[in-house]
Design a protein around this motif. Structure first.
Motif, PDB file in Angstrom:
ATOM      1  N   GLY A 378     -21.616  51.310  49.279  1.00 62.03           N
ATOM      2  CA  GLY A 378     -21.841  50.172  50.174  1.00 62.03           C
ATOM      3  C   GLY A 378     -22.522  50.614  51.450  1.00 62.03           C
ATOM      4  N   GLY A 379     -21.720  51.125  52.393  1.00 70.12           N
ATOM      5  CA  GLY A 379     -22.244  51.529  53.695  1.00 70.12           C
ATOM      6  C   GLY A 379     -23.298  52.611  53.621  1.00 70.12           C
ATOM      7  N   ALA A 380     -23.105  53.583  52.738  1.00 71.78           N
ATOM      8  CA  ALA A 380     -24.072  54.684  52.634  1.00 71.78           C
ATOM      9  C   ALA A 380     -25.424  54.179  52.144  1.00 71.78           C
ATOM     10  N   PHE A 381     -25.404  53.268  51.181  1.00 71.62           N
ATOM     11  CA  PHE A 381     -26.658  52.708  50.668  1.00 71.62           C
ATOM     12  C   PHE A 381     -27.383  51.940  51.766  1.00 71.62           C
ATOM     13  N   LEU A 382     -26.639  51.148  52.530  1.00 65.62           N
ATOM     14  CA  LEU A 382     -27.251  50.382  53.618  1.00 65.62           C
ATOM     15  C   LEU A 382     -27.833  51.294  54.685  1.00 65.62           C
ATOM     16  N   GLU A 383     -27.089  52.337  55.059  1.00 65.56           N
ATOM     17  CA  GLU A 383     -27.597  53.244  56.095  1.00 65.56           C
ATOM     18  C   GLU A 383     -28.830  53.996  55.606  1.00 65.56           C
ATOM     19  N   TRP A 384     -28.872  54.314  54.311  1.00 57.77           N
ATOM     20  CA  TRP A 384     -30.085  54.919  53.771  1.00 57.77           C
ATOM     21  C   TRP A 384     -31.253  53.951  53.892  1.00 57.77           C
ATOM     22  N   MET A 385     -31.027  52.679  53.546  1.00 59.01           N
ATOM     23  CA  MET A 385     -32.087  51.676  53.654  1.00 59.01           C
ATOM     24  C   MET A 385     -32.525  51.465  55.107  1.00 59.01           C
ATOM     25  N   GLU A 386     -31.596  51.724  56.016  1.00 57.61           N
ATOM     26  CA  GLU A 386     -31.911  51.586  57.439  1.00 57.61           C
ATOM     27  C   GLU A 386     -32.685  52.785  57.974  1.00 57.61           C
ATOM     28  N   GLY A 387     -32.849  53.809  57.142  1.00 54.46           N
ATOM     29  CA  GLY A 387     -33.594  54.993  57.557  1.00 54.46           C
ATOM     30  C   GLY A 387     -32.770  56.006  58.321  1.00 54.46           C
ATOM     31  N   LYS A 388     -31.447  55.893  58.259  1.00 48.36           N
ATOM     32  CA  LYS A 388     -30.584  56.805  59.006  1.00 48.36           C
ATOM     33  C   LYS A 388     -30.266  58.058  58.190  1.00 48.36           C
ATOM     34  N   GLU A 389     -30.052  59.155  58.909  1.00 48.09           N
ATOM     35  CA  GLU A 389     -29.653  60.393  58.237  1.00 48.09           C
ATOM     36  C   GLU A 389     -28.190  60.294  57.839  1.00 48.09           C
ATOM     37  N   LEU A 390     -27.880  60.693  56.626  1.00 50.35           N
ATOM     38  CA  LEU A 390     -26.509  60.673  56.138  1.00 50.35           C
ATOM     39  C   LEU A 390     -25.932  62.086  56.234  1.00 50.35           C
ATOM     40  N   PRO A 391     -24.892  62.295  57.043  1.00 48.33           N
ATOM     41  CA  PRO A 391     -24.358  63.641  57.267  1.00 48.33           C
ATOM     42  C   PRO A 391     -23.983  64.381  55.984  1.00 48.33           C
ATOM     43  N   GLY A 392     -23.362  63.656  55.030  1.00 49.56           N
ATOM     44  CA  GLY A 392     -22.942  64.282  53.802  1.00 49.56           C
ATOM     45  C   GLY A 392     -24.083  64.664  52.883  1.00 49.56           C
ATOM     46  N   VAL A 393     -25.266  64.111  53.151  1.00 48.16           N
ATOM     47  CA  VAL A 393     -26.463  64.478  52.395  1.00 48.16           C
ATOM     48  C   VAL A 393     -27.232  65.585  53.112  1.00 48.16           C
ATOM     49  N   ALA A 394     -27.381  65.414  54.413  1.00 49.47           N
ATOM     50  CA  ALA A 394     -28.140  66.393  55.202  1.00 49.47           C
ATOM     51  C   ALA A 394     -27.589  67.810  55.040  1.00 49.47           C
ATOM     52  N   VAL A 395     -26.278  67.920  54.903  1.00 48.40           N
ATOM     53  CA  VAL A 395     -25.646  69.222  54.821  1.00 48.40           C
ATOM     54  C   VAL A 395     -25.860  69.893  53.471  1.00 48.40           C
ATOM     55  N   LEU A 396     -26.370  69.147  52.507  1.00 47.92           N
ATOM     56  CA  LEU A 396     -26.634  69.698  51.171  1.00 47.92           C
ATOM     57  C   LEU A 396     -28.063  70.213  50.991  1.00 47.92           C
ATOM     58  N   ILE A 397     -28.904  69.955  51.989  1.00 50.51           N
ATOM     59  CA  ILE A 397     -30.300  70.372  51.876  1.00 50.51           C
ATOM     60  C   ILE A 397     -30.371  71.896  51.824  1.00 50.51           C
ATOM     61  N   ALA A 398     -31.061  72.384  50.823  1.00 45.45           N
ATOM     62  CA  ALA A 398     -31.156  73.830  50.626  1.00 45.45           C
ATOM     63  C   ALA A 398     -31.985  74.449  51.752  1.00 45.45           C
ATOM     64  N   GLU A 399     -31.558  75.590  52.194  1.00 47.33           N
ATOM     65  CA  GLU A 399     -32.297  76.316  53.245  1.00 47.33           C
ATOM     66  C   GLU A 399     -33.633  76.785  52.701  1.00 47.33           C
ATOM     67  N   LYS A 400     -34.641  76.661  53.551  1.00 42.90           N
ATOM     68  CA  LYS A 400     -35.988  77.084  53.135  1.00 42.90           C
ATOM     69  C   LYS A 400     -36.113  78.596  53.192  1.00 42.90           C
TER      70      LYS A 400
END
Length: 400
Positions: A378-400
């Protein structure tokens, strides 16, 4: 799309303690789970890890216990349904930290599955307190987040743990991120968004972001009345936020500047009372009776919406077009949903939908399984549509 580590990057995990954040915040009626959809969504990740010999330790929240143990919000109520869906024995620990968790984990064999008690029974969970995160981290060697629906919260079990051990996206999280990338990240154009629901006030950020990213924005539900009123149309007794007229005008101006078409109803189904089977008629949108309310869009509007769906290569949908819970005011939502499903089945459309009412509406239309992806978040999908960074996703981004 940023690079995320997934289960494909996990090797030699036999015997490893894998902390898996899942969404088990499911509806319960008379002490039993009444809808197992969210459990079914995380089952593939749990089974894969178990089959590879990992010791699978499930972390989840249930309800809003506000940092204190609450008997009717114990995950012990959910454990039998998890066991049934997985067709695998699931042990339960009466706390997610301390001796109950440690003792239960110490007794695990490779492939075993253990569900720890509600993380929100501790205040440190929602506050993402370092001490609580460290206590959780004692239980695992690897962290897998498979709860996109909780990814908009920077909680201990969704964000904090990823700083203590290698972190990976589970299969549901991976599917969600890949679908969202196709929806708005790098979509095939033209992109059409359908946004419905009752109030503009709850979706200002969403609408403001979408007009910059899509080729056409279809606005339905009570929200459409606010835009119509802002254009000087009398909407009678319809649900309308007249105080947001200037906001609506600004969104329309921004859309025009971005080359995004705003699609509003040209006719509406009106009634004098809001109940099933209420006497109703279809009128032009500029001919709404003063004593009536718009409860659905009319046939000409449906045809216009379906025409946009036919033009689209990508469709993003959040919110119903009318009061779909009550017949006959579900007509437009069902018609548009079926048309989108038909084009999706034909391989002509990538369709991504999400949000509680949206899922209910697509299930009501009988087409949820035909969309490319339907998010249960619910909320996570809406915040993604709003263009906001999701903390639980950002922390999974692999280091370059």
């Amino acid at each position: 799309m940023p690079a995320f580590k997934t289960l494909d990057d996990l090797t030699d995990i036999a015997g490893k303690r894998v902390l898996v954040r899942v969404d088990l915040n499911v509806p319960v009626s008379d002490g039993k789970v009444s809808d197992t959809t969210r459990i079914e969504r995380v089952a593939p990740t749990i089974k894969e890890l178990s089959d590879k010999g990992a010791k699978v330790i499930l972390l989840a929240h249930f309800g809003r216990p506000k940092g204190e143990p609450v008997a009717d919000q114990s995950l012990s109520l959910i454990a039998p349904s998890v066991e049934e869906v997985l067709d695998h024995k699931v042990a339960f620990a009466s706390d997610c930290i301390g001796a109950p968790a440690a003792d239960a984990i110490a007794g695990m064999e490779n492939g075993d599955i253990l569900l720890l008690e509600n993380t929100r029974f501790h205040k440190g969970e929602e506050k993402n307190e370092a001490g609580f995160v460290a206590e959780l981290a004692k239980s695992g060697d690897i962290f897998v987040n498979d709860a996109f629906s909780a990814a908009h919260r920077a909680h201990a079990s969704t964000e904090g743990l990823a700083h203590h051990m290698p972190a990976y996206a589970g299969r549901t999280m991976q599917a969600e991120l890949e679908a969202l990338e196709k929806g708005l990240g790098k979509p095939v154009r033209p992109v059409v968004a359908i946004v419905g629901g009752a109030k503009v006030s709850t979706k200002i950020d969403l609408l403001s972001n979408l007009v910059k990213k899509v080729d056409a924005l279809v606005i339905g539900g009570g929200m459409a009345n606010t835009f119509l009123a802002a254009k000087g149309i009398n909407v009678g007794k319809s649900l309308c936020e007249h105080d947001l007229a200037e906001t609506a005008k600004q969104i329309m101006a921004n859309a025009e500047a971005a080359g995004c078409a705003i699609v509003l109803p040209v006719d509406g189904v009106v009634a004098r009372e809001f109940k099933a089977g209420a006497a109703n008629e279809t009128v032009a949108i500029d001919a709404i009776p003063a004593d009536a309310m718009v409860l659905d869009v009319g046939q000409k509007s449906i045809e216009a919406i379906n025409e946009w769906i036919s033009k689209a290569e990508t469709l993003v949908w959040n919110g119903p077009l009318g009061a779909f819970e009550i017949a006959p005011f579900d007509t437009a939502t069902v018609a548009a949903a079926k048309h989108a499903a038909e084009r999706t089945r034909a391989g002509k459309l990538v369709s991504v939908a999400g949000g509680g009412d949206t899922v209910s509406a697509l299930n009501h239309a009988g087409v949820a399984d035909d969309f490319s992806y339907v998010s249960t978040a619910g909320g996570a999908f809406l915040e993604w549509m709003e263009g906001k960074e999701l903390p639980g996703v950002a922390v999974l981004i692999a280091e370059k």
